[in-house]
Design a protein around this motif. Sequence first.
Motif, PDB file in Angstrom:
ATOM      1  N   VAL A  96      -8.888   0.282 -10.949  1.00 17.23           N
ATOM      2  CA  VAL A  96      -8.494   0.527  -9.551  1.00 17.23           C
ATOM      3  C   VAL A  96      -9.660   0.420  -8.571  1.00 17.23           C
ATOM      4  O   VAL A  96      -9.464   0.538  -7.363  1.00 17.23           O
ATOM      5  N   LYS A  97     -10.867   0.193  -9.087  1.00 20.38           N
ATOM      6  CA  LYS A  97     -12.037   0.096  -8.211  1.00 20.38           C
ATOM      7  C   LYS A  97     -11.859  -1.016  -7.191  1.00 20.38           C
ATOM      8  O   LYS A  97     -11.419  -2.114  -7.524  1.00 20.38           O
ATOM      9  N   GLY A  98     -12.182  -0.696  -5.947  1.00 17.48           N
ATOM     10  CA  GLY A  98     -12.044  -1.668  -4.875  1.00 17.48           C
ATOM     11  C   GLY A  98     -10.655  -1.719  -4.266  1.00 17.48           C
ATOM     12  O   GLY A  98     -10.451  -2.349  -3.227  1.00 17.48           O
ATOM     13  N   ARG A  99      -9.681  -1.073  -4.903  1.00 15.94           N
ATOM     14  CA  ARG A  99      -8.303  -1.062  -4.386  1.00 15.94           C
ATOM     15  C   ARG A  99      -7.859   0.339  -3.970  1.00 15.94           C
ATOM     16  O   ARG A  99      -7.100   0.488  -3.011  1.00 15.94           O
ATOM     17  N   PHE A 100      -8.294   1.353  -4.709  1.00 17.44           N
ATOM     18  CA  PHE A 100      -7.891   2.738  -4.438  1.00 17.44           C
ATOM     19  C   PHE A 100      -9.071   3.501  -3.840  1.00 17.44           C
ATOM     20  O   PHE A 100     -10.226   3.263  -4.199  1.00 17.44           O
ATOM     21  N   THR A 101      -8.752   4.440  -2.962  1.00 11.84           N
ATOM     22  CA  THR A 101      -9.768   5.306  -2.372  1.00 11.84           C
ATOM     23  C   THR A 101      -9.282   6.750  -2.399  1.00 11.84           C
ATOM     24  O   THR A 101      -8.181   7.038  -1.920  1.00 11.84           O
ATOM     25  N   ILE A 102     -10.102   7.627  -2.959  1.00 11.57           N
ATOM     26  CA  ILE A 102      -9.768   9.055  -2.999  1.00 11.57           C
ATOM     27  C   ILE A 102     -10.534   9.766  -1.892  1.00 11.57           C
ATOM     28  O   ILE A 102     -11.680   9.412  -1.579  1.00 11.57           O
ATOM     29  N   SER A 103      -9.890  10.756  -1.292  1.00 10.31           N
ATOM     30  CA  SER A 103     -10.533  11.534  -0.243  1.00 10.31           C
ATOM     31  C   SER A 103      -9.918  12.929  -0.223  1.00 10.31           C
ATOM     32  O   SER A 103      -8.879  13.161  -0.847  1.00 10.31           O
ATOM     33  N   LYS A 152      -6.634  21.547   2.639  1.00 10.01           N
ATOM     34  CA  LYS A 152      -6.437  21.739   1.195  1.00 10.01           C
ATOM     35  C   LYS A 152      -5.592  20.619   0.604  1.00 10.01           C
ATOM     36  O   LYS A 152      -4.662  20.859  -0.180  1.00 10.01           O
ATOM     37  N   THR A 153      -5.913  19.404   0.990  1.00  5.26           N
ATOM     38  CA  THR A 153      -5.140  18.250   0.554  1.00  5.26           C
ATOM     39  C   THR A 153      -6.076  17.143   0.080  1.00  5.26           C
ATOM     40  O   THR A 153      -7.097  16.864   0.716  1.00  5.26           O
ATOM     41  N   VAL A 154      -5.698  16.542  -1.041  1.00  8.01           N
ATOM     42  CA  VAL A 154      -6.416  15.393  -1.599  1.00  8.01           C
ATOM     43  C   VAL A 154      -5.512  14.177  -1.463  1.00  8.01           C
ATOM     44  O   VAL A 154      -4.294  14.278  -1.680  1.00  8.01           O
ATOM     45  N   TYR A 155      -6.109  13.056  -1.105  1.00 10.48           N
ATOM     46  CA  TYR A 155      -5.343  11.829  -0.870  1.00 10.48           C
ATOM     47  C   TYR A 155      -5.789  10.742  -1.844  1.00 10.48           C
ATOM     48  O   TYR A 155      -6.941  10.703  -2.266  1.00 10.48           O
ATOM     49  N   LEU A 156      -4.861   9.852  -2.141  1.00  9.84           N
ATOM     50  CA  LEU A 156      -5.181   8.639  -2.889  1.00  9.84           C
ATOM     51  C   LEU A 156      -4.579   7.473  -2.121  1.00  9.84           C
ATOM     52  O   LEU A 156      -3.358   7.297  -2.126  1.00  9.84           O
ATOM     53  N   GLN A 157      -5.436   6.725  -1.444  1.00 11.03           N
ATOM     54  CA  GLN A 157      -4.990   5.530  -0.739  1.00 11.03           C
ATOM     55  C   GLN A 157      -4.993   4.370  -1.718  1.00 11.03           C
ATOM     56  O   GLN A 157      -6.038   4.055  -2.298  1.00 11.03           O
ATOM     57  N   SER A 208       0.824  -1.205   0.000  1.00  6.17           N
ATOM     58  CA  SER A 208       0.000   0.000   0.000  1.00  6.17           C
ATOM     59  C   SER A 208       0.858   1.255   0.000  1.00  6.17           C
ATOM     60  O   SER A 208       1.991   1.243   0.508  1.00  6.17           O
ATOM     61  N   LEU A 209       0.305   2.313  -0.549  1.00  3.95           N
ATOM     62  CA  LEU A 209       0.888   3.650  -0.490  1.00  3.95           C
ATOM     63  C   LEU A 209      -0.252   4.651  -0.388  1.00  3.95           C
ATOM     64  O   LEU A 209      -1.361   4.394  -0.875  1.00  3.95           O
ATOM     65  N   ARG A 210       0.046   5.798   0.211  1.00  4.44           N
ATOM     66  CA  ARG A 210      -0.923   6.895   0.216  1.00  4.44           C
ATOM     67  C   ARG A 210      -0.270   8.114  -0.410  1.00  4.44           C
ATOM     68  O   ARG A 210       0.741   8.611   0.105  1.00  4.44           O
ATOM     69  N   LEU A 211      -0.844   8.573  -1.499  1.00  4.48           N
ATOM     70  CA  LEU A 211      -0.372   9.790  -2.151  1.00  4.48           C
ATOM     71  C   LEU A 211      -1.131  10.987  -1.603  1.00  4.48           C
ATOM     72  O   LEU A 211      -2.308  10.889  -1.261  1.00  4.48           O
ATOM     73  N   SER A 212      -0.437  12.115  -1.546  1.00  6.47           N
ATOM     74  CA  SER A 212      -1.055  13.364  -1.113  1.00  6.47           C
ATOM     75  C   SER A 212      -0.869  14.424  -2.190  1.00  6.47           C
ATOM     76  O   SER A 212       0.158  14.440  -2.878  1.00  6.47           O
TER      77      SER A 212
END
Length: 129
Positions: free
Chosen positions: A64-71, A77-82, A17-21
């Motif tokens: 990526v459905k079911g594996r990635f989550t955007i929030s 002022k930050t968007v994440y991609l888990q 796993s990784l989380r992008l910001s």
Amino acid sequence: QLQLVESGGGLVQPGGSLRLSCAASGFILDYYAMSWFRQAPGKEREGVSCISSGDGITNYADSVKGRFTISSDNAKKTVYLQMNSLKPEDTAVYYCAAVHAGTVVAGRCPQKSSEYDYWGQGTQVTVSS
């Protein structure tokens, strides 16, 4: 000045796993659709996921459905991609992009990279054992 800065990329093993910001400056996130795109060597840039927080809308590519989550954390002022259950085919440079939320139609964010006005510099994600 409107600016997007990505972080969080790196080398991870398959299944990891990784989380992008994506840190936005000069934006009010409620008014923008924020997307993650990726580009692998020799391939076109493709949309991965999008969030329009003012509308409560999220979109995902089928791959990526079911594996990635955007929030998003609009106060920060930050968007994440888990990204979970990563696969070697997820290897790419990942970019954050923004476009005014008025371009979201019928619950779908713009899907072409040419429709986005603001871009970050990208962060490399490599999935390999």
